[in-house]
Design an enzyme around this catalytic site. Structure first.
Site, PDB file in Angstrom:
ATOM      1  N   ASP A 187      -3.053  -4.993  -8.952  1.00  0.00           N
ATOM      2  CA  ASP A 187      -3.019  -5.449 -10.355  1.00  0.00           C
ATOM      3  C   ASP A 187      -2.107  -4.534 -11.163  1.00  0.00           C
ATOM      4  OD1 ASP A 187      -5.075  -7.007  -9.351  1.00  0.00           O
ATOM      5  OD2 ASP A 187      -6.620  -5.664 -10.134  1.00  0.00           O
ATOM      6  N   GLY A 195       0.819  -1.208   0.000  1.00  0.00           N
ATOM      7  CA  GLY A 195       0.000   0.000   0.000  1.00  0.00           C
ATOM      8  C   GLY A 195       0.857   1.263   0.000  1.00  0.00           C
ATOM      9  N   ALA A 196       0.550   2.173   0.921  1.00  0.00           N
ATOM     10  CA  ALA A 196       1.271   3.456   0.980  1.00  0.00           C
ATOM     11  C   ALA A 196       2.738   3.289   1.354  1.00  0.00           C
ATOM     12  CB  ALA A 196       0.582   4.365   1.991  1.00  0.00           C
ATOM     13  N   ASP A 197       3.131   2.089   1.791  1.00  0.00           N
ATOM     14  CA  ASP A 197       4.553   1.835   2.104  1.00  0.00           C
ATOM     15  C   ASP A 197       5.330   1.326   0.900  1.00  0.00           C
ATOM     16  OD1 ASP A 197       4.496   2.709   4.684  1.00  0.00           O
ATOM     17  OD2 ASP A 197       4.023   0.742   5.538  1.00  0.00           O
TER      18      ASP A 197
HETATM   19  N1  LIG Z   1      -1.899   5.302  -0.366  1.00  0.00           N
HETATM   20  C1  LIG Z   1      -1.038   5.048  -1.367  1.00  0.00           C
HETATM   21  N2  LIG Z   1      -0.129   5.990  -1.745  1.00  0.00           N
HETATM   22  C2  LIG Z   1       0.729   5.757  -2.757  1.00  0.00           C
HETATM   23  N3  LIG Z   1       0.770   4.596  -3.464  1.00  0.00           N
HETATM   24  C3  LIG Z   1      -0.102   3.632  -3.124  1.00  0.00           C
HETATM   25  C4  LIG Z   1      -1.053   3.799  -2.069  1.00  0.00           C
HETATM   26  N4  LIG Z   1      -1.792   2.676  -1.977  1.00  0.00           N
HETATM   27  C5  LIG Z   1      -1.319   1.828  -2.929  1.00  0.00           C
HETATM   28  N5  LIG Z   1      -0.304   2.396  -3.622  1.00  0.00           N
HETATM   29  C6  LIG Z   1       0.484   1.784  -4.706  1.00  0.00           C
HETATM   30  O1  LIG Z   1      -0.196   0.639  -5.184  1.00  0.00           O
HETATM   31  C7  LIG Z   1       0.589  -0.547  -4.940  1.00  0.00           C
HETATM   32  C8  LIG Z   1      -0.330  -1.701  -4.574  1.00  0.00           C
HETATM   33  O2  LIG Z   1      -1.071  -1.333  -3.413  1.00  0.00           O
HETATM   34  P1  LIG Z   1      -1.753  -2.365  -2.413  1.00  0.00           P
HETATM   35  O3  LIG Z   1      -0.733  -3.029  -1.598  1.00  0.00           O
HETATM   36  O4  LIG Z   1      -2.803  -1.575  -1.703  1.00  0.00           O
HETATM   37  O5  LIG Z   1      -2.399  -3.421  -3.420  1.00  0.00           O
HETATM   38  P2  LIG Z   1      -3.544  -4.500  -3.179  1.00  0.00           P
HETATM   39  O6  LIG Z   1      -3.930  -4.568  -1.740  1.00  0.00           O
HETATM   40  O7  LIG Z   1      -3.101  -5.729  -3.845  1.00  0.00           O
HETATM   41  O8  LIG Z   1      -4.724  -3.835  -4.003  1.00  0.00           O
HETATM   42  P3  LIG Z   1      -5.967  -4.515  -4.774  1.00  0.00           P
HETATM   43  O9  LIG Z   1      -6.219  -5.868  -4.135  1.00  0.00           O
HETATM   44  O10 LIG Z   1      -7.098  -3.563  -4.564  1.00  0.00           O
HETATM   45  O11 LIG Z   1      -5.555  -4.603  -6.195  1.00  0.00           O
HETATM   46  C9  LIG Z   1       1.580  -0.173  -3.854  1.00  0.00           C
HETATM   47  O12 LIG Z   1       2.737  -0.992  -3.940  1.00  0.00           O
HETATM   48  C10 LIG Z   1       1.841   1.310  -4.157  1.00  0.00           C
HETATM   49  O13 LIG Z   1       2.808   1.440  -5.193  1.00  0.00           O
HETATM   50  O1  LIG Z   2     -12.672 -11.108  -5.128  1.00  0.00           O
HETATM   51  P1  LIG Z   2     -11.294 -11.093  -5.758  1.00  0.00           P
HETATM   52  O2  LIG Z   2     -11.253 -11.946  -6.999  1.00  0.00           O
HETATM   53  O3  LIG Z   2     -10.197 -11.368  -4.794  1.00  0.00           O
HETATM   54  O4  LIG Z   2     -11.023  -9.608  -6.210  1.00  0.00           O
HETATM   55  C1  LIG Z   2     -11.822  -9.043  -7.201  1.00  0.00           C
HETATM   56  C2  LIG Z   2     -11.566  -7.560  -7.294  1.00  0.00           C
HETATM   57  O5  LIG Z   2     -11.904  -6.865  -6.081  1.00  0.00           O
HETATM   58  O6  LIG Z   2     -10.182  -7.349  -7.530  1.00  0.00           O
HETATM   59  C3  LIG Z   2     -10.000  -6.335  -8.484  1.00  0.00           C
HETATM   60  C4  LIG Z   2      -9.066  -5.300  -7.944  1.00  0.00           C
HETATM   61  O7  LIG Z   2      -7.818  -5.874  -7.682  1.00  0.00           O
HETATM   62  C5  LIG Z   2     -11.376  -5.815  -8.845  1.00  0.00           C
HETATM   63  O8  LIG Z   2     -11.427  -5.503 -10.205  1.00  0.00           O
HETATM   64  C6  LIG Z   2     -12.305  -6.929  -8.476  1.00  0.00           C
HETATM   65  O9  LIG Z   2     -13.603  -6.531  -8.166  1.00  0.00           O
END
Ligand SMILES: Nc1ncnc2c1ncn2[C@@H]1O[C@H](COP(=O)(O)OP(=O)(O)OP(=O)(O)O)[C@@H](O)[C@H]1O
Ligand SMILES: O=P(O)(O)OC[C@@]1(O)O[C@H](CO)[C@@H](O)[C@@H]1O
Length: 302
Positions: A246, A216-218
């Site tokens: 993604d 995330g933000a880290d």
């Molecule tokens: N608050 C933020 N500020 C800056 N960059 C961010 C922030 N949140 C996410 N990012 C960017 O997005 C990348 C992926 O974020 P995150 O770890 O939230 O993914 P995720 O939880 O897999 O998200 P999702 O499942 O919704 O696709 C981070 O490595 C960072 O580069």
């Molecule tokens: O329920 P899952 O399959 O874990 O996640 C699905 C999902 O939240 O992931 C994407 C963002 O990463 C969205 O497009 C979609 O709705």
């Protein structure tokens, strides 16, 4: 060439409210949008936008499935989906004041025979990498992903969490847990970046050549034979984080497909995710300047 597999796609509905959520009254939205979603589908859209050859596969059904098919066609994404009887799910993100609520359906129940049909579609594309992204719909077990990994001469990348990630039993090029998923899968303390890198390193023993942990933000950590790389996130105004993971993964994969090393790939991933979180929903942002933007990302060995 990359093939993405989304076993459980979704239409992503994003609704924005000026005020905070409150029970027992009608909330009137400021804006709303629908996007084609599901982790592999998001990745295919982003890869296509970065001119990285790819084909989106997965399971689609019903009116929501038709919407996804049409949206991908309009966006110029190549597709090879398998039709299913049920209706593809609709997932909702509500952004209310500064809070983000994610409401994901479980998806239509499917029979195990869809795995054979999908494998056939994947093999027909002769990919060098296959990305399996997202949750599994009812009726499928982690074996559905292991079978893709063992199904051909390609490197398989997986982006899933929970029990599915824990139960995978195959050989994978990479997995991309977020911080919570990494903590759940390893039981390790992931409260610090170093703790995340340690956890990612130990997780490699479970059949993953590399682990890309999104924090995330880290920022993000990429652990592999080339060491333990850490990239800080960029300081940006976030609208919502749906699809951030993604985007990170798509940036990394597009750079690898172009022959880049791990450090450049990680920079690219962070740059792409920064663009995505500055826009609502899973709509594809402008990625034309990504090679310039990635120069702003700081990467160091841990
Ligand atoms: N608050 C933020 N500020 C800056 N960059 C961010 C922030 N949140 C996410 N990012 C960017 O997005 C990348 C992926 O974020 P995150 O770890 O939230 O993914 P995720 O939880 O897999 O998200 P999702 O499942 O919704 O696709 C981070 O490595 C960072 O580069
Ligand atoms: O329920 P899952 O399959 O874990 O996640 C699905 C999902 O939240 O992931 C994407 C963002 O990463 C969205 O497009 C979609 O709705």
């Amino acid at each position: 060439m990359i093939v993405t597999v989304t076993y459980n796609p979704a239409v992503d509905q994003t609704i924005q409210f000026d005020e905070q959520m409150a029970p027992d009254r009608v909330m009137r939205a400021d804006s709303a949008q629908f996007d084609a979603g599901g982790k592999g589908i998001n990745a295919a859209q982003l890869l296509t936008a970065m001119d990285c050859p790819c084909v989106a596969t997965g399971l689609l059904g019903g009116f929501t499935g038709s919407f996804i098919r049409e949206t991908l066609q309009e966006d110029g994404v190549e597709t090879a989906f398998v039709d299913v009887d049920g209706t593809t799910r609709l997932n909702t993100t509500a952004i209310a004041a500064a809070e983000e609520y994610k409401l994901n359906q479980s998806g239509p129940t499917v029979g195990a025979s869809v795995v054979d049909a999908l494998l056939e579609q994947v093999r027909a594309q002769s990919p060098d990498r296959v990305l399996v992204g997202g949750s599994l719909p009812p009726g499928l077990s982690p074996d559905a992903i292991d079978r893709i990994a063992a199904g051909g001469d390609w490197e398989t990348i997986v982006d899933t969490g929970g029990d599915v990630l824990r139960e995978l039993d195959g050989q994978y090029g990479l997995c991309k847990p977020n911080r919570a998923e990494l903590g759940d899968a390893t039981g390790a303390d992931v409260s610090t970046v170093e703790g995340c890198a340690d956890a990612a390193d130990t997780f490699r023993d479970r059949g993953f050549d590399r682990v890309l942990a999104s924090l995330g933000a880290d920022g993000a950590v990429l652990v592999g034979d080339a060491g333990r790389l850490y990239a800080e996130a960029l300081d940006i105004d976030v609208v919502d984080t749906v699809g951030a993971g993604d985007a990170l993964l798509s940036g990394v994969l597009s750079a690898w497909e172009a022959g880049a090393d791990d450090e450049t790939a990680l920079r690219t991933g962070v740059a792409v995710s920064s663009q995505v979180v500055q826009r609502a929903g899973t709509a594809v942002p402008d990625l034309d300047d990504i090679e310039t933007l990635r120069e702003n990302v700081t990467v160091r060995q841990l």
